[in-house]
Design an enzyme around this catalytic site. Structure first.
Site, mmCIF file in Angstrom:
data_model
loop_
_atom_site.group_PDB
_atom_site.id
_atom_site.type_symbol
_atom_site.label_atom_id
_atom_site.label_comp_id
_atom_site.label_asym_id
_atom_site.label_seq_id
_atom_site.Cartn_x
_atom_site.Cartn_y
_atom_site.Cartn_z
ATOM 1 N N ASP A 145 0.943 -1.274 0.030
ATOM 2 C CA ASP A 145 -0.134 0.090 -0.051
ATOM 3 C C ASP A 145 0.943 1.404 0.060
ATOM 4 O OD1 ASP A 145 -2.377 1.468 -0.168
ATOM 5 O OD2 ASP A 145 -2.893 1.255 2.158
ATOM 6 N N HIS A 172 2.078 3.680 -9.162
ATOM 7 C CA HIS A 172 2.036 2.258 -9.141
ATOM 8 C C HIS A 172 3.151 1.742 -10.101
ATOM 9 C CE1 HIS A 172 -2.026 2.435 -7.539
ATOM 10 N NE2 HIS A 172 -2.465 3.136 -8.439
ATOM 11 N N LEU A 205 10.212 -21.023 -4.667
ATOM 12 C CA LEU A 205 9.373 -19.986 -3.943
ATOM 13 C C LEU A 205 7.788 -20.156 -4.683
ATOM 14 C CD1 LEU A 205 8.961 -17.436 -2.289
ATOM 15 C CD2 LEU A 205 9.593 -16.050 -4.329
HETATM 16 C C1 IPE Z 1 -5.476 -2.603 -0.110
HETATM 17 O O1 IPE Z 1 -5.112 -1.519 -0.311
HETATM 18 C C2 IPE Z 1 -5.455 -3.328 -1.601
HETATM 19 C C3 IPE Z 1 -4.081 -3.354 -2.069
HETATM 20 C C4 IPE Z 1 -3.094 -3.124 -1.480
HETATM 21 C C5 IPE Z 1 -3.928 -4.249 -3.580
HETATM 22 P P1 IPE Z 1 -6.291 -0.390 -0.586
HETATM 23 O O2 IPE Z 1 -5.549 0.904 -0.609
HETATM 24 O O3 IPE Z 1 -7.190 -0.785 -1.571
HETATM 25 O O4 IPE Z 1 -7.125 -0.350 0.920
HETATM 26 P P2 IPE Z 1 -7.940 0.840 1.627
HETATM 27 O O5 IPE Z 1 -9.034 1.217 0.759
HETATM 28 O O6 IPE Z 1 -7.003 1.918 2.167
HETATM 29 O O7 IPE Z 1 -8.441 0.191 2.886
HETATM 30 C C1 IPE Z 2 -1.450 0.335 -3.405
HETATM 31 O O1 IPE Z 2 -1.456 1.635 -3.292
HETATM 32 C C2 IPE Z 2 -2.098 -0.217 -4.592
HETATM 33 C C3 IPE Z 2 -3.122 -0.694 -5.156
HETATM 34 C C4 IPE Z 2 -4.201 -0.657 -4.121
HETATM 35 C C5 IPE Z 2 -3.461 -1.098 -6.180
HETATM 36 P P1 IPE Z 2 -2.656 2.800 -3.343
HETATM 37 O O2 IPE Z 2 -2.999 2.968 -4.760
HETATM 38 O O3 IPE Z 2 -3.567 2.037 -2.667
HETATM 39 O O4 IPE Z 2 -2.026 3.947 -2.557
HETATM 40 P P2 IPE Z 2 -2.425 4.718 -1.626
HETATM 41 O O5 IPE Z 2 -2.966 3.984 -0.253
HETATM 42 O O6 IPE Z 2 -3.689 5.616 -2.395
HETATM 43 O O7 IPE Z 2 -1.305 5.937 -1.197
HETATM 44 MG MG MG Z 3 -4.143 2.359 -0.495
#
Ligand code: IPE
Ligand code: IPE
Ligand code: MG
Length: 244
Positions: free
Chosen positions: A22, A39, A133
């Protein structure tokens, strides 16, 4: 830190690391860049995590790449992520194959664009013989939906007379989940400072250690992985019993 020995039988032995990757969006916002750039950088950190687990001899790594709830994001972001998955699989498959990595996917793959579905199936079949792995990528994955699907499979067996109600057990329900054959995570690591599971492996994490790091996913590196492992080994897992 020593290399994890797969044959070591200590109860705390680390076999399975699961990561909620995240913070890509915040990493980009901090740099006044579009979330999409975050990303792209995040994909580099994925390579670090895989390489780190391979080199440390950890046999199972699960990465949360896209949740069933992430479909709610703007089309542009979802399409960009699908493009990255496409690019990542195409670019990395040959190396994963020779590096002994078995690639496995969990989640509602049918919702992905057709060509990504084909790539996912190709990656799984081309690496199915590998054993060093087991890399599980959670794509379009939601734990609650996974548990509902498992319950439906068992209910259908009961309805057809192939299973009795008494046969619905913790073991049979777990065996009908997408993660069948993969041990439960020893720890779940979430980056970006958020402290929640966001519908990730809710059943499987019943006794997993939870580790939170403030690092935003694109900045994740080998050092972060080693710190998480160190924290894991400092924990005392009791599973409801008393410590010895
Ligand atoms: C969880 O992260 C999903 C992934 C890392 C793929 P999100 O960014 O979607 O989660 P919330 O919305 O903060 O709970
Ligand atoms: C995690 O990073 C990647 C996915 C959920 C696909 P985020 O896109 O949720 O990044 P933040 O949480 O907005 O910083
Ligand atoms: Mg996120």
């Amino acid at each position: 830190m020593g290399i994890v020995n797969k044959n070591d039988l200590t109860p705390n032995l680390l076999r399975h690391v699961a990561i909620i990757m995240d913070g890509n969006g915040r990493w980009a916002s901090k740099r006044s860049m579009s979330r999409l750039k975050g990303h792209e950088q995040g994909a580099k950190a994925v390579r670090e995590a895989i390489k780190g687990c391979r080199e440390l001899g950890i046999p199972f790594l699960t990465l949360f790449a896209f949740s069933s709830e992430n479909w709610k994001r703007p089309d542009e972001e979802v399409n960009h992520l699908m493009g990255l998955f496409r690019y990542f699989i195409k670019r990395e498959l040959a190396e994963l194959k020779t590096a002994g990595v078995k690639v496995n996917f969990i989640g509602n793959i049918n919702k992905l664009p057709r060509d990504v579905q084909d790539l996912v199936k190709l990656a799984a079949s081309e690496t199915s013989h590998n054993t060093d792995l087991v890399l599980t990528i959670a794509l379009s994955y939601g734990s609650q939906a996974e548990i509902v699907n498992s319950a439906r499979k068992l209910a259908a067996l009961v309805q057809s007379g192939d299973m009795s109600v008494e046969d619905i057990t913790e073991a049979s329900l777990a065996a009908a989940l997408d993660t069948v054959g993969i041990p439960d995570p020893d720890f779940v690591l979430r980056t970006s400072g958020e402290k929640r599971l966001s519908n990730f492996l809710l059943w499987q994490c019943a006794y997993s250690e939870l580790i939170f790091q403030d690092v935003l996913w694109p900045d994740f590196n080998r050092d972060c992985l080693e710190k998480a492992i160190e924290e894991y080994y400092s924990r005392c897992r009791r599973y409801g019993a008393v410590s010895v």
